[in-house]
Scaffold this motif. Sequence first.
Motif, PDB file in Angstrom:
ATOM      1  N   VAL A  91       2.962  -6.507  -2.807  1.00 15.45           N
ATOM      2  CA  VAL A  91       2.505  -7.271  -1.641  1.00 15.45           C
ATOM      3  C   VAL A  91       1.186  -7.959  -1.952  1.00 15.45           C
ATOM      4  O   VAL A  91       1.013  -9.160  -1.708  1.00 15.45           O
ATOM      5  CB  VAL A  91       2.362  -6.357  -0.406  1.00 15.45           C
ATOM      6  N   TYR A  92       0.244  -7.196  -2.500  1.00 13.31           N
ATOM      7  CA  TYR A  92      -1.045  -7.799  -2.835  1.00 13.31           C
ATOM      8  C   TYR A  92      -0.865  -8.915  -3.861  1.00 13.31           C
ATOM      9  O   TYR A  92      -1.437 -10.005  -3.726  1.00 13.31           O
ATOM     10  CB  TYR A  92      -2.022  -6.754  -3.373  1.00 13.31           C
ATOM     11  N   GLN A  93      -0.067  -8.674  -4.901  1.00 11.04           N
ATOM     12  CA  GLN A  93       0.121  -9.691  -5.932  1.00 11.04           C
ATOM     13  C   GLN A  93       0.742 -10.963  -5.369  1.00 11.04           C
ATOM     14  O   GLN A  93       0.336 -12.079  -5.724  1.00 11.04           O
ATOM     15  CB  GLN A  93       0.986  -9.127  -7.059  1.00 11.04           C
ATOM     16  N   ILE A 108      -2.383 -11.539   5.060  1.00 10.92           N
ATOM     17  CA  ILE A 108      -1.290 -10.589   5.221  1.00 10.92           C
ATOM     18  C   ILE A 108      -1.384 -10.003   6.622  1.00 10.92           C
ATOM     19  O   ILE A 108      -2.442  -9.540   7.035  1.00 10.92           O
ATOM     20  CB  ILE A 108      -1.378  -9.438   4.197  1.00 10.92           C
ATOM     21  N   MET A 109      -0.287 -10.023   7.342  1.00  9.91           N
ATOM     22  CA  MET A 109      -0.199  -9.314   8.613  1.00  9.91           C
ATOM     23  C   MET A 109       0.755  -8.143   8.384  1.00  9.91           C
ATOM     24  O   MET A 109       1.944  -8.332   8.163  1.00  9.91           O
ATOM     25  CB  MET A 109       0.329 -10.233   9.715  1.00  9.91           C
ATOM     26  N   ALA A 110       0.218  -6.940   8.381  1.00  5.19           N
ATOM     27  CA  ALA A 110       0.988  -5.756   8.013  1.00  5.19           C
ATOM     28  C   ALA A 110       1.469  -5.013   9.247  1.00  5.19           C
ATOM     29  O   ALA A 110       0.700  -4.755  10.173  1.00  5.19           O
ATOM     30  CB  ALA A 110       0.133  -4.822   7.155  1.00  5.19           C
ATOM     31  N   GLY A 111       2.762  -4.659   9.250  1.00  8.58           N
ATOM     32  CA  GLY A 111       3.332  -3.916  10.360  1.00  8.58           C
ATOM     33  C   GLY A 111       4.315  -2.871   9.873  1.00  8.58           C
ATOM     34  O   GLY A 111       4.723  -2.865   8.699  1.00  8.58           O
ATOM     35  N   ARG A 112       4.687  -1.990  10.784  1.00  8.70           N
ATOM     36  CA  ARG A 112       5.658  -0.948  10.438  1.00  8.70           C
ATOM     37  C   ARG A 112       7.089  -1.459  10.546  1.00  8.70           C
ATOM     38  O   ARG A 112       7.999  -0.907   9.941  1.00  8.70           O
ATOM     39  CB  ARG A 112       5.466   0.262  11.355  1.00  8.70           C
ATOM     40  N   GLY A 113       7.283  -2.519  11.342  1.00 11.97           N
ATOM     41  CA  GLY A 113       8.609  -3.121  11.446  1.00 11.97           C
ATOM     42  C   GLY A 113       9.384  -2.636  12.653  1.00 11.97           C
ATOM     43  O   GLY A 113       9.746  -1.467  12.737  1.00 11.97           O
ATOM     44  N   SER A 114       9.633  -3.523  13.608  1.00 17.40           N
ATOM     45  CA  SER A 114      10.491  -3.168  14.742  1.00 17.40           C
ATOM     46  C   SER A 114      11.962  -3.320  14.367  1.00 17.40           C
ATOM     47  O   SER A 114      12.837  -2.733  15.001  1.00 17.40           O
ATOM     48  CB  SER A 114      10.165  -4.041  15.959  1.00 17.40           C
ATOM     49  N   ASN A 136       0.917   3.303   2.532  1.00 13.31           N
ATOM     50  CA  ASN A 136       0.947   1.978   1.919  1.00 13.31           C
ATOM     51  C   ASN A 136      -0.224   1.120   2.366  1.00 13.31           C
ATOM     52  O   ASN A 136      -0.749   0.314   1.583  1.00 13.31           O
ATOM     53  CB  ASN A 136       2.275   1.287   2.237  1.00 13.31           C
ATOM     54  N   LEU A 137      -0.654   1.285   3.620  1.00 14.63           N
ATOM     55  CA  LEU A 137      -1.824   0.550   4.083  1.00 14.63           C
ATOM     56  C   LEU A 137      -3.074   1.025   3.341  1.00 14.63           C
ATOM     57  O   LEU A 137      -3.913   0.215   2.933  1.00 14.63           O
ATOM     58  CB  LEU A 137      -1.993   0.733   5.588  1.00 14.63           C
ATOM     59  N   GLU A 138      -3.177   2.322   3.158  1.00 15.94           N
ATOM     60  CA  GLU A 138      -4.320   2.867   2.418  1.00 15.94           C
ATOM     61  C   GLU A 138      -4.388   2.282   1.013  1.00 15.94           C
ATOM     62  O   GLU A 138      -5.455   1.854   0.544  1.00 15.94           O
ATOM     63  CB  GLU A 138      -4.203   4.387   2.340  1.00 15.94           C
ATOM     64  N   LEU A 139      -3.235   2.228   0.344  1.00 16.70           N
ATOM     65  CA  LEU A 139      -3.212   1.694  -1.011  1.00 16.70           C
ATOM     66  C   LEU A 139      -3.502   0.192  -1.023  1.00 16.70           C
ATOM     67  O   LEU A 139      -4.255  -0.307  -1.876  1.00 16.70           O
ATOM     68  CB  LEU A 139      -1.862   1.984  -1.664  1.00 16.70           C
ATOM     69  N   LEU A 140      -2.925  -0.554  -0.095  1.00 17.78           N
ATOM     70  CA  LEU A 140      -3.160  -1.994  -0.034  1.00 17.78           C
ATOM     71  C   LEU A 140      -4.650  -2.294   0.136  1.00 17.78           C
ATOM     72  O   LEU A 140      -5.202  -3.176  -0.548  1.00 17.78           O
ATOM     73  CB  LEU A 140      -2.363  -2.615   1.115  1.00 17.78           C
ATOM     74  N   LEU A 141      -5.310  -1.569   1.015  1.00 16.74           N
ATOM     75  CA  LEU A 141      -6.736  -1.801   1.233  1.00 16.74           C
ATOM     76  C   LEU A 141      -7.561  -1.397   0.016  1.00 16.74           C
ATOM     77  O   LEU A 141      -8.581  -2.023  -0.296  1.00 16.74           O
ATOM     78  CB  LEU A 141      -7.207  -1.039   2.472  1.00 16.74           C
ATOM     79  N   LYS A 142      -7.111  -0.379  -0.684  1.00 16.55           N
ATOM     80  CA  LYS A 142      -7.807   0.044  -1.904  1.00 16.55           C
ATOM     81  C   LYS A 142      -7.667  -1.020  -2.994  1.00 16.55           C
ATOM     82  O   LYS A 142      -8.618  -1.320  -3.718  1.00 16.55           O
ATOM     83  CB  LYS A 142      -7.224   1.378  -2.375  1.00 16.55           C
ATOM     84  N   ILE A 143      -6.478  -1.610  -3.093  1.00 14.09           N
ATOM     85  CA  ILE A 143      -6.237  -2.655  -4.085  1.00 14.09           C
ATOM     86  C   ILE A 143      -7.093  -3.883  -3.807  1.00 14.09           C
ATOM     87  O   ILE A 143      -7.682  -4.474  -4.722  1.00 14.09           O
ATOM     88  CB  ILE A 143      -4.743  -3.050  -4.110  1.00 14.09           C
TER      89      ILE A 143
END
Length: 346
Positions: A91-93, A108-114, A136-143
């Motif tokens: 996602v980040y790439q 990026i607008m991140a959601g869990r998905g309805s 996954n949000l934790e990892l995305l923010l770390k990246i």
Amino acid sequence: MEIGISTFLEATPNPVTGKVISHAERLRDAVEEIVLADQVGLDVYGIGEHHRADYAGTAPAVVLAAAAGMTKRIRLTSAVTVLSSDDPVRVYQAFSTLDGISNGRAEIMAGRGSFIESFPLFGYSLDDYDELFEENLELLLKIRASEKVTWRGGHRPAINNLGVYPRSVQSPLPVWIASGGNPESAVRAGTLGLPIAFAIIGGMPERFAPLVNLYKEAAARAGHNPDTLQIATHSHGFVGETTDQAADLFFPSTQAQMNVIGRERGWPSYDRSAFDAARSLRGALYVGDPEFVAEKIILLRKNLGVTRFFLHVNVGTMPHREVMRAIELLGTKVAPIVRKELAPTL
């Protein structure tokens, strides 16, 4: 106040002609829409990720990148990325690549998905719905915070001091939290100091005020200045030459698609009376002539303090020329009224 367009790249049967638009044609139409939105002065264009036959938006970053080189200032975002069922590294790439192509206009607008089709498609269990998103949000923010990443979670192989490339032009790459009205999502976004986008597709938008307050209170408790955080809303709508024309053009496709989703989720049948009620001044449908749609957006700003508004058009399949005209009116007629009304006075 930013104003823009959101879409799921609908590819449903036309309710009038019965013709089904191909995914390829809908993707090409989307690029034309983004270019026009940029030309008429809109601020943002967002594409939602879905993995089903009636939507063509499985890869938002690719579609946005196709338009990036033909646009100058419009911001380009997912709306949303289903982060629970994706790899945060990829996602980040994808979006840092888009950021480079657009010279710093990706989000990026991140959601869990309805919609949950992506979970079985990519081999994830719905039992892990919440945990996957949090990890996954934790990892995305770390990246996005660091070129080299060391991380360990429960659902993805660990990363040990590895670089993630390319790096984004923007530092940090903007990440929003998308919510359909879940209090936990509002608290999470506020605590992390991330901007939030609320999907308001029913009821009265003013009823989201407690969620906005919850978001700001969580931000303040975590040491963030709530006055600097961005709040967006996303609502269905359509702009026409007259209010009656807009309603008559927008209703057939909206009814058809809302009933498809409604049958899947056990909602009552969507009829013209429900549609007409929702397009009243305090309703969640932003359908009408430019002056009326502008009045509703200004009321939304007053009630919720939003800093960004997405008009989701179209819902179901409409003729491309009608969608293009609605985008043109939103940019050349609606947005100037809203900006003038909300401009700070000296």
